[in-house]
Design a protein around this motif. Structure first.
Motif, PDB file in Angstrom:
ATOM      1  N   ASN A   1       0.831  -1.203   0.000  1.00 41.12           N
ATOM      2  CA  ASN A   1       0.000   0.000   0.000  1.00 41.12           C
ATOM      3  C   ASN A   1       0.868   1.257   0.000  1.00 41.12           C
ATOM      4  OD1 ASN A   1      -1.540   2.261   1.607  1.00 41.12           O
ATOM      5  ND2 ASN A   1      -3.097   0.933   0.701  1.00 41.12           N
ATOM      6  N   THR A   2       1.886   1.268   0.868  1.00 41.58           N
ATOM      7  CA  THR A   2       2.717   2.470   0.995  1.00 41.58           C
ATOM      8  C   THR A   2       3.577   2.690  -0.245  1.00 41.58           C
ATOM      9  OG1 THR A   2       2.769   2.014   3.367  1.00 41.58           O
ATOM     10  CG2 THR A   2       4.311   3.649   2.564  1.00 41.58           C
ATOM     11  N   ALA A   3       4.124   1.594  -0.789  1.00 46.52           N
ATOM     12  CA  ALA A   3       4.958   1.716  -1.993  1.00 46.52           C
ATOM     13  C   ALA A   3       4.139   2.295  -3.143  1.00 46.52           C
ATOM     14  CB  ALA A   3       5.525   0.358  -2.377  1.00 46.52           C
ATOM     15  N   ILE A   4       2.948   1.721  -3.369  1.00 48.03           N
ATOM     16  CA  ILE A   4       2.081   2.225  -4.447  1.00 48.03           C
ATOM     17  C   ILE A   4       1.683   3.669  -4.150  1.00 48.03           C
ATOM     18  CG2 ILE A   4      -0.209   1.998  -5.515  1.00 48.03           C
ATOM     19  CD1 ILE A   4       1.444  -0.263  -6.449  1.00 48.03           C
ATOM     20  N   SER A   5       1.316   3.900  -2.893  1.00 46.41           N
ATOM     21  CA  SER A   5       0.793   5.202  -2.503  1.00 46.41           C
ATOM     22  C   SER A   5       1.792   6.330  -2.798  1.00 46.41           C
ATOM     23  CB  SER A   5       0.479   5.156  -1.007  1.00 46.41           C
ATOM     24  OG  SER A   5       0.154   6.412  -0.531  1.00 46.41           O
ATOM     25  N   PHE A   6       3.065   6.115  -2.487  1.00 43.78           N
ATOM     26  CA  PHE A   6       4.062   7.156  -2.743  1.00 43.78           C
ATOM     27  C   PHE A   6       4.523   7.132  -4.189  1.00 43.78           C
ATOM     28  CE2 PHE A   6       5.056   9.423   1.195  1.00 43.78           C
ATOM     29  CZ  PHE A   6       4.240   8.723   2.071  1.00 43.78           C
ATOM     30  N   LEU A   7       4.440   5.965  -4.832  1.00 48.18           N
ATOM     31  CA  LEU A   7       4.816   5.864  -6.245  1.00 48.18           C
ATOM     32  C   LEU A   7       3.862   6.666  -7.123  1.00 48.18           C
ATOM     33  CD1 LEU A   7       6.634   4.263  -8.339  1.00 48.18           C
ATOM     34  CD2 LEU A   7       4.745   2.641  -8.456  1.00 48.18           C
ATOM     35  N   VAL A   8       2.598   6.752  -6.711  1.00 53.94           N
ATOM     36  CA  VAL A   8       1.599   7.397  -7.558  1.00 53.94           C
ATOM     37  C   VAL A   8       1.294   8.821  -7.094  1.00 53.94           C
ATOM     38  CG1 VAL A   8       0.605   5.153  -8.121  1.00 53.94           C
ATOM     39  CG2 VAL A   8      -0.398   6.496  -6.283  1.00 53.94           C
ATOM     40  N   ASN A   9       2.129   9.375  -6.204  1.00 54.21           N
ATOM     41  CA  ASN A   9       1.942  10.745  -5.745  1.00 54.21           C
ATOM     42  C   ASN A   9       0.675  10.905  -4.901  1.00 54.21           C
ATOM     43  OD1 ASN A   9       1.210  13.964  -6.564  1.00 54.21           O
ATOM     44  ND2 ASN A   9       3.329  13.499  -6.186  1.00 54.21           N
ATOM     45  N   CYS A  10       0.188   9.784  -4.338  1.00 53.53           N
ATOM     46  CA  CYS A  10      -1.037   9.836  -3.541  1.00 53.53           C
ATOM     47  C   CYS A  10      -0.695  10.112  -2.070  1.00 53.53           C
ATOM     48  CB  CYS A  10      -1.800   8.522  -3.672  1.00 53.53           C
ATOM     49  SG  CYS A  10      -3.314   8.450  -2.710  1.00 53.53           S
ATOM     50  N   ASN A  11       0.218   9.291  -1.533  1.00 52.14           N
ATOM     51  CA  ASN A  11       0.641   9.438  -0.141  1.00 52.14           C
ATOM     52  C   ASN A  11      -0.473   9.147   0.860  1.00 52.14           C
ATOM     53  OD1 ASN A  11       3.350  11.887  -0.154  1.00 52.14           O
ATOM     54  ND2 ASN A  11       2.797  10.435  -1.712  1.00 52.14           N
ATOM     55  N   LEU A  12      -1.332   8.196   0.502  1.00 53.48           N
ATOM     56  CA  LEU A  12      -2.266   7.649   1.482  1.00 53.48           C
ATOM     57  C   LEU A  12      -1.412   6.920   2.512  1.00 53.48           C
ATOM     58  CD1 LEU A  12      -5.476   7.118   1.671  1.00 53.48           C
ATOM     59  CD2 LEU A  12      -4.911   4.857   0.846  1.00 53.48           C
ATOM     60  N   GLN A  13      -1.628   7.208   3.780  1.00 50.77           N
ATOM     61  CA  GLN A  13      -0.757   6.617   4.797  1.00 50.77           C
ATOM     62  C   GLN A  13      -1.551   5.735   5.746  1.00 50.77           C
ATOM     63  OE1 GLN A  13       0.855  10.666   5.690  1.00 50.77           O
ATOM     64  NE2 GLN A  13       2.821   9.607   5.758  1.00 50.77           N
ATOM     65  N   HIS A  14      -1.314   4.426   5.651  1.00 48.82           N
ATOM     66  CA  HIS A  14      -1.938   3.492   6.584  1.00 48.82           C
ATOM     67  C   HIS A  14      -0.969   3.144   7.716  1.00 48.82           C
ATOM     68  CE1 HIS A  14      -5.217   1.999   3.547  1.00 48.82           C
ATOM     69  NE2 HIS A  14      -5.320   3.274   3.876  1.00 48.82           N
ATOM     70  N   TYR A  15       0.055   3.976   7.878  1.00 50.28           N
ATOM     71  CA  TYR A  15       1.024   3.822   8.961  1.00 50.28           C
ATOM     72  C   TYR A  15       1.186   5.204   9.599  1.00 50.28           C
ATOM     73  CZ  TYR A  15       4.176   6.433   5.993  1.00 50.28           C
ATOM     74  OH  TYR A  15       4.713   7.424   5.228  1.00 50.28           O
ATOM     75  N   SER A  16       1.788   5.207  10.789  1.00 46.91           N
ATOM     76  CA  SER A  16       2.092   6.484  11.418  1.00 46.91           C
ATOM     77  C   SER A  16       3.605   6.676  11.364  1.00 46.91           C
ATOM     78  CB  SER A  16       1.595   6.448  12.866  1.00 46.91           C
ATOM     79  OG  SER A  16       1.845   7.680  13.479  1.00 46.91           O
ATOM     80  N   GLY A  17       4.044   7.827  10.894  1.00 51.89           N
ATOM     81  CA  GLY A  17       5.467   8.051  10.663  1.00 51.89           C
ATOM     82  C   GLY A  17       6.348   7.798  11.883  1.00 51.89           C
TER      83      GLY A  17
END
Lengths: 31, 567
Positions: free
Chosen positions: B106-122
């Motif tokens: 999810n995170t790899a795709i999310s940042f790859l597509v400029n979405c930055n949906l975050q299902h984690y907390s930094g």
């Protein structure tokens, strides 16, 4: 499901999406 | 005038004023004209030589897209590798673990597509190595990817007939070296001086004023936040994004971060006109985008300033507006401004919790993502808008009984087929995802109780928002949703990736097909596209498509909630 199985499975899913995108370039060219 | 209202007027007004020269500058560098940043040419040539790329060679639209897809595929592998192994990699002073496979996907795709949906907390879900060498890296290159694709479309709309539409790598590189890096650096420096951390230290133990012991996360935050806003990425360094006092310490940083969200998207719209040496065209695009944006922004400010009736009913003072989920130091209007600007662009960073917005404000954030063309993401916002222009030209042609033409090129069946596929893909992904999730939840609410913090209309809105945010490559969330589960990670991952590349491939394909066609010089019978009349036509095309596609879903969620709350 074990991580050892999930990682290659999900990576393959991502690659499959990219295969679809490469194909869509040809598809739109010949639509 | 209310100081808070004046504050948001100043933020938006100054952003537009800055976007005008930036739009001119973007057109100048992409055209290859002389500019003050030409001193970077030797550095750019060196990078191309190291990468074995001839960035001076003009490519066809197909070659450009293959280049774009191939480099993105390499980044996908890199992101999966880093996120799945981050626990064993260096720069991890807090000993955060590697991500689970579905969360990494999810995170790899999310940042790859400029979405930055975050299902984690930094703070606990990503290491400093991941934040900098994976996530921040992707924030730069994915924003540049969108900008480069946009310039390829600009090239196709110039006068004349051509197969060659410039070089993806040339535009990509210039976008990073001459736009994103310098602007992000300036913003990051201001953040550092205002109190945002920029170090490699582990969490700091502190004792609070009331005597509790806690640990405060630190790290290389300022660098990431600069590009997070400039590249319409939105992925925060800390879990609560720009609502965190170290991610957005003062009213000044709030104003600058907020301006940075829409700066490049507005500049790209104006750059379109400057690039084609038809500034009126850029202003038409900007005018339509701004009208759509204001239609969402004004009622949101109104509702957020006028409190929440459910809280008023409890006897709480609502003089400051609807303050649940908002920072008292920023206030209701500045939170409302951010909420709409972050959703009309594909940014998705937040300075307040969207789950706590009043129902119609929540609906407006959803509509910003559903239309996805009022400014939109860097580069890709214009691509989405371009699809609506094609549809509007075609409908206008039918209305007056002429062959539709756009900038001297005939719009025919092939272009329309692609435009309609892309226009309908967005609602298809959102509504299919929401329908499936709703079906699963309704069939087994006990087993899936962790999904929704709120039942009923608002729970439905949470699921609708998650898929809308994914499909719009936005990345914000109605955070009542328990989204770090295999279902949400994998399903939103697939929605995000489909919603990123097909809406780039489609408009570039349309542009490539148009560029090949015989150029017909404008005459008295040509449909003028740089007029207010045509702008109104595009405006209504966007809204009609959005209303037809999304009204039933909105009626089940935020509209039903509004009428329950304000009865």
């Amino acid at each position: 499901m074990a991580a050892a199985l999930m990682i290659p499975l999900l990576t393959t899913a991502g690659v499959a999406c990219f295969w679809l995108f490469y194909r869509s370039v040809d598809f739109f060219d010949n639509i | 005038m209310n100081k808070e209202l004046l504050g948001i007027l100043v933020i938006f007004g100054s952003t537009v004023l800055l976007a005008i020269p930036l739009g001119r500058y973007l057109a100048t560098i992409y055209r290859g004209d002389r500019s003050w940043t030409d001193f970077l040419v030797p550095f750019e040539r060196l990078l191309c030589r190291l990468g074995g790329i001839d960035a001076t060679k003009s490519l066809t639209w197909q070659q450009n897209l293959v280049a774009l897809l191939t480099i993105n595929l390499v980044w996908f592998f890199w992101a999966m590798l880093v996120l799945c192994t981050q626990g064993s990699l260096p720069l991890n002073p807090d000993h955060n673990p590697s991500m689970s496979p579905d969360q990494a996907f999810n995170t790899a795709i999310s940042f790859l597509v400029n979405c930055n949906l975050q299902h984690y907390s930094g703070e606990s879900g990503a290491t400093y190595f991941s934040q900098v060498f994976c996530l921040m890296f992707l924030q730069f290159v994915t924003a540049a990817t969108g900008m480069a694709a946009c310039v390829i479309v600009f090239n196709a709309l110039r006068e004349g007939t051509t197969e060659k539409l410039g070089n993806f790598y040339d535009y990509f590189l210039k976008s990073i070296t001459r736009v994103l890096l310098p602007l992000s650096l300036v913003l990051a420096l201001v953040l550092v001086f205002q109190g945002t951390p920029m170090n490699w230290a582990a969490k700091a133990p502190i004792v609070t004023v009331q005597g509790d012991s806690t640990n405060v996360s630190r790290g290389p935050a300022a660098a990431l936040i600069g590009i997070k806003q400039m590249g319409t990425n939105g992925g925060g360094f800390f879990g609560v994004n720009s609502a965190h006092p170290l991610e957005n310490p003062t009213y000044l940083t709030n104003a600058l971060e907020n301006g940075a969200i829409v700066l490049i998207p507005i500049a790209m719209a104006l750059a379109f006109g400057y690039y084609l040496r038809r500034p009126r065209l850029g202003w038409m695009v900007f005018g339509v985008m701004t009208a759509g944006y204001l239609l969402l922004q004004l009622p949101t400010v109104y509702f957020e300033m006028h409190g929440n009736p459910a809280i008023a009913h409890l006897g709480a003072n609502q003089a400051l507006g609807s303050m649940e989920g908002k920072e008292i130091r920023l206030g209701a209007p500045a939170s409302a401004l951010w909420a709409i600007q972050t959703t009309v662009t594909s940014n998705g960073s937040v300075n307040a919790m969207h789950d706590s917005l009043t129902p119609l404000s929540g609906m407006n954030t959803l509509l910003g993502m559903m239309t996805n063309a009022f400014y939109g993401g860097v580069g890709v916002g214009f691509l989405n808008f371009f699809v609506f222009i094609i549809v509007a030209v075609f409908i206008s042609g039918l209305m007056v009984g002429r062959t539709p033409e756009f900038l001297g090129k005939k719009i025919e069946a092939r272009e329309m087929k692609i435009a309609i596929i892309i226009a309908l893909l967005h609602p298809l992904l959102i509504l299919t995802g929401t329908a499936l999730a709703t079906h699963f939840y309704a069939n087994d609410p006990k087993e899936l109780a962790g999904w929704l913090a709120n039942p009923g209309y608002h729970g439905f809105s949470e699921m609708l928002y998650e898929y809308t945010s994914s499909a719009a490559n936005n990345g914000s969330g109605f955070e009542g949703l328990g989204d770090n589960t295999p279902w949400w990670n994998i399903s939103t991952g697939i929605v995000m990736v489909l919603a990123r590349y097909l809406p780039i491939i489609g408009p570039v394909a349309i542009a490539g097909l148009l560029a090949r066609k015989k150029y017909i010089p404008e005459s008295a019978g040509t449909l003028r596209v740089d007029t207010g009349t045509f702008g109104i036509m595009v405006f209504f095309v966007i809204w009609i498509i959005a209303a037809l596609a999304f009204f039933p879903a909105l009626a089940l969620g935020p509209l039903a909630e509004h009428f329950t709350l304000y009865q």
